[in-house]
Every structure is written in C-alpha cells, then in structure tokens.
Design a protein around this motif. Structure first.
Motif, PDB file in Angstrom:
ATOM      1  N   ASN A   2       0.798  -1.214   0.000  1.00  0.00           N
ATOM      2  CA  ASN A   2       0.000   0.000   0.000  1.00  0.00           C
ATOM      3  C   ASN A   2       0.838   1.274   0.000  1.00  0.00           C
ATOM      4  N   ASN A   3       2.064   1.193   0.495  1.00  0.00           N
ATOM      5  CA  ASN A   3       2.905   2.381   0.604  1.00  0.00           C
ATOM      6  C   ASN A   3       3.817   2.600  -0.601  1.00  0.00           C
ATOM      7  N   LEU A   4       3.669   1.786  -1.636  1.00  0.00           N
ATOM      8  CA  LEU A   4       4.472   1.944  -2.836  1.00  0.00           C
ATOM      9  C   LEU A   4       3.682   2.720  -3.881  1.00  0.00           C
ATOM     10  N   LEU A   5       4.362   3.599  -4.588  1.00  0.00           N
ATOM     11  CA  LEU A   5       3.733   4.354  -5.675  1.00  0.00           C
ATOM     12  C   LEU A   5       3.891   3.546  -6.953  1.00  0.00           C
ATOM     13  N   GLU A   6       2.793   3.267  -7.627  1.00  0.00           N
ATOM     14  CA  GLU A   6       2.863   2.441  -8.829  1.00  0.00           C
ATOM     15  C   GLU A   6       3.253   3.277 -10.041  1.00  0.00           C
ATOM     16  N   LEU A   7       4.187   2.738 -10.809  1.00  0.00           N
ATOM     17  CA  LEU A   7       4.616   3.361 -12.064  1.00  0.00           C
ATOM     18  C   LEU A   7       4.168   2.461 -13.208  1.00  0.00           C
ATOM     19  N   MET A  22      13.642   3.771  -4.801  1.00  0.00           N
ATOM     20  CA  MET A  22      13.802   2.323  -4.714  1.00  0.00           C
ATOM     21  C   MET A  22      12.712   1.701  -5.575  1.00  0.00           C
ATOM     22  N   MET A  23      13.128   1.086  -6.678  1.00  0.00           N
ATOM     23  CA  MET A  23      12.189   0.465  -7.596  1.00  0.00           C
ATOM     24  C   MET A  23      11.984  -0.992  -7.199  1.00  0.00           C
ATOM     25  N   VAL A  24      10.723  -1.384  -7.036  1.00  0.00           N
ATOM     26  CA  VAL A  24      10.371  -2.753  -6.653  1.00  0.00           C
ATOM     27  C   VAL A  24       9.650  -3.379  -7.844  1.00  0.00           C
ATOM     28  N   PHE A  25      10.276  -4.370  -8.449  1.00  0.00           N
ATOM     29  CA  PHE A  25       9.705  -5.060  -9.600  1.00  0.00           C
ATOM     30  C   PHE A  25       9.026  -6.333  -9.111  1.00  0.00           C
ATOM     31  N   THR A  51      12.054   6.805  -1.617  1.00  0.00           N
ATOM     32  CA  THR A  51      10.690   6.717  -2.124  1.00  0.00           C
ATOM     33  C   THR A  51      10.600   5.383  -2.842  1.00  0.00           C
ATOM     34  N   PHE A  52       9.668   4.553  -2.428  1.00  0.00           N
ATOM     35  CA  PHE A  52       9.505   3.209  -2.988  1.00  0.00           C
ATOM     36  C   PHE A  52       8.450   3.231  -4.088  1.00  0.00           C
ATOM     37  N   TYR A  53       8.794   2.608  -5.210  1.00  0.00           N
ATOM     38  CA  TYR A  53       7.892   2.534  -6.364  1.00  0.00           C
ATOM     39  C   TYR A  53       7.659   1.080  -6.733  1.00  0.00           C
ATOM     40  N   TYR A  54       6.451   0.783  -7.156  1.00  0.00           N
ATOM     41  CA  TYR A  54       6.081  -0.554  -7.602  1.00  0.00           C
ATOM     42  C   TYR A  54       5.992  -0.562  -9.124  1.00  0.00           C
ATOM     43  N   ILE A  55       6.638  -1.533  -9.741  1.00  0.00           N
ATOM     44  CA  ILE A  55       6.559  -1.725 -11.190  1.00  0.00           C
ATOM     45  C   ILE A  55       6.095  -3.151 -11.437  1.00  0.00           C
ATOM     46  N   ASP A  56       4.962  -3.303 -12.105  1.00  0.00           N
ATOM     47  CA  ASP A  56       4.465  -4.627 -12.460  1.00  0.00           C
ATOM     48  C   ASP A  56       5.247  -5.092 -13.683  1.00  0.00           C
ATOM     49  N   ARG A  57       6.045  -6.131 -13.494  1.00  0.00           N
ATOM     50  CA  ARG A  57       6.909  -6.623 -14.570  1.00  0.00           C
ATOM     51  C   ARG A  57       6.105  -6.963 -15.829  1.00  0.00           C
ATOM     52  N   LEU A  67      16.492  -3.530 -18.478  1.00  0.00           N
ATOM     53  CA  LEU A  67      17.201  -3.479 -17.196  1.00  0.00           C
ATOM     54  C   LEU A  67      17.710  -4.844 -16.753  1.00  0.00           C
ATOM     55  N   ASP A  68      17.457  -5.865 -17.570  1.00  0.00           N
ATOM     56  CA  ASP A  68      17.872  -7.237 -17.267  1.00  0.00           C
ATOM     57  C   ASP A  68      17.243  -7.745 -15.969  1.00  0.00           C
ATOM     58  N   ILE A  69      15.954  -7.467 -15.825  1.00  0.00           N
ATOM     59  CA  ILE A  69      15.185  -7.943 -14.674  1.00  0.00           C
ATOM     60  C   ILE A  69      14.422  -9.173 -15.133  1.00  0.00           C
ATOM     61  N   MET A  70      14.967 -10.325 -14.847  1.00  0.00           N
ATOM     62  CA  MET A  70      14.309 -11.573 -15.244  1.00  0.00           C
ATOM     63  C   MET A  70      13.698 -12.271 -14.034  1.00  0.00           C
ATOM     64  N   GLY A  71      14.268 -12.060 -12.858  1.00  0.00           N
ATOM     65  CA  GLY A  71      13.734 -12.656 -11.645  1.00  0.00           C
ATOM     66  C   GLY A  71      12.967 -11.612 -10.841  1.00  0.00           C
ATOM     67  N   ILE A  72      11.910 -12.062 -10.177  1.00  0.00           N
ATOM     68  CA  ILE A  72      11.124 -11.150  -9.359  1.00  0.00           C
ATOM     69  C   ILE A  72      10.810 -11.828  -8.034  1.00  0.00           C
ATOM     70  N   PRO A  73      10.641 -11.067  -6.982  1.00  0.00           N
ATOM     71  CA  PRO A  73      10.769  -9.616  -6.922  1.00  0.00           C
ATOM     72  C   PRO A  73      12.229  -9.191  -6.993  1.00  0.00           C
ATOM     73  N   SER A  74      12.451  -8.016  -7.529  1.00  0.00           N
ATOM     74  CA  SER A  74      13.791  -7.444  -7.639  1.00  0.00           C
ATOM     75  C   SER A  74      13.740  -5.962  -7.309  1.00  0.00           C
TER      76      SER A  74
END
Length: 107
Positions: A2-7, A22-25, A51-57, A67-74
């Motif tokens: 709930n405290n993450l801003l979605e991008l 801080m990007m959270v994938f 500032t924490f952000y949420y990115i739905d992979r 960004l070479d994000i293949m594993g989640i969460p990252s």
C-alpha cells in the motif's frame, strides 16, 4: 504494498529515478512477490529516506528486459538519475535480505 507508488509508463519511471528511488519489480501471480507483501510496508516505513515505487513486470516488460530484470521480486536503487545498486535475482527475498541491501547502499 500500500505504501508503494505504482509506475506504469517510461516517462513516470524516468522522472521517479531523479530522486532517491527504490524500484520494486513484482507481479500479481508470483508467490515470492506475495510473500514480499507481508513486510514491504514495514520496510518502506523504516526507510523513509527512499521513495519506494512498484513496477508490475508484466505491464512494463520492455523496461524489465532493458534493465535485465528476469527474476522477481527485484530491486533497483537510484539517486539523481543514476543506478546506485541492485538486488536482482530469482530467489525469494526476506525482510532482512532487503534491509541489508538497503543498508549497504553508500550514501
């Protein structure tokens, strides 16, 4: 989470990286991502300098490939538009793992 801003678009992502971000994938279907939900709000609360952000992979696949994000969460940390650290792998992450990652980022 709930405290993450979605991008959800590249323009917002690029703008968010200009601060101390801080990007959270993650995704909705990932079991390890659901585990993250049990403590991520506490991490946000304890690390107010970020500032924490949420990115739905699944919604930003091209960015994640770039960004070479293949594993989640990252996690990727940015300061003033520059990546300063990343915690990217396919393993489940605990609250202490993530806090140690945050603590290790040089000021």
């Amino acid at each position: 989470m709930n405290n993450l801003l979605e991008l959800s678009d590249l323009e917002s992502y690029d703008k968010a990286t200009q601060g101390k971000a801080m990007m959270v994938f993650s995704t909705s279907w990932c079991p390890d991502c659901h585990f993250l939900k049990t403590f991520i709000d506490k991490l946000v609360e304890e690390n107010r300098e970020w500032t924490f952000y949420y990115i739905d992979r699944d919604k930003m696949v091209d960015l994640c490939i770039d960004l070479d994000i293949m594993g989640i969460p990252s996690f990727i940390a940015y300061k003033d538009g520059q990546e300063v650290s990343r915690f990217v792998n396919k393993l489940r992450k605990t609250q202490s793992d993530i806090q140690a990652f945050i603590d290790a980022i040089e000021e």
